[in-house]
Design a protein around this motif. Structure first.
Motif, short mmCIF file in Angstrom:
data_model
loop_
_atom_site.label_atom_id
_atom_site.label_comp_id
_atom_site.label_asym_id
_atom_site.label_seq_id
_atom_site.Cartn_x
_atom_site.Cartn_y
_atom_site.Cartn_z
N ARG A 30 0.82 -1.22 0.00
CA ARG A 30 0.00 0.00 0.00
C ARG A 30 0.85 1.27 0.00
O ARG A 30 0.31 2.37 -0.05
N TRP A 31 2.14 1.12 0.07
CA TRP A 31 3.06 2.25 0.04
C TRP A 31 4.35 1.82 -0.66
O TRP A 31 4.62 0.63 -0.81
N ARG A 54 -0.35 6.67 3.55
CA ARG A 54 -0.23 5.24 3.88
C ARG A 54 1.18 4.91 4.38
O ARG A 54 1.59 3.75 4.36
#
Length: 140
Positions: A30-31, A54
């Motif tokens: 997610r990052w 995030r």
């Protein structure tokens, strides 16, 4: 190309369409983060994390940075062998401070870096400086 894995996160040097400064990528799902490293000093720093909202815990990012510091020699070898640049050409070298500088300081011996090469076996950077009688060897 994978440099190492830290707590399940792969730390890689991208080999296609890569750009200066020398850095590695970490895909956190997610990052994603990038960490810069150098061929003239042994520091490693977090460059950026996206998306900012995030961002992982600071302990994860610091753990990644510390792990990369321990393996920066391997990251340098991959970067140099595949990309053939140290990203130091056309920068300024301050002879007195033994460092790359942004701009010339009055009264300082500052030289333009003409070329830079990395010697993997000895973990050594060699700089050729415009107008200097000799080059610079930096033991990393």
């Amino acid at each position: 190309m994978k440099v190492f894995v830290y707590k399940g996160y792969a730390v890689v040097v991208m080999l296609r369409d890569e750009h200066c400064p020398p850095h590695v990528h970490v895909d956190g799902g997610r990052w994603s983060a990038r960490f810069r490293f150098s061929f003239w000093h042994n520091g490693v720093e977090l460059w950026d994390v996206v998306p900012q909202g995030r961002r992982p815990a600071l302990a994860i990012l610091e753990g990644l940075r510390q792990a990369l510091k321990q393996r920066v020699h391997l990251a340098r070898r991959i970067w140099w062998s595949k990309l053939r640049t140290l990203c130091l050409e056309q920068q300024l070298w301050d002879w007195q401070a033994n460092s790359v500088v942004e701009r010339s300081s009055a009264g300082r011996r500052v030289y333009l870096i003409e070329s830079a090469h990395y010697e993997e076996q000895r973990n050594l950077t060699r700089l050729t400086l415009v107008g200097a009688a000799q080059g610079v060897e930096i033991e990393l």
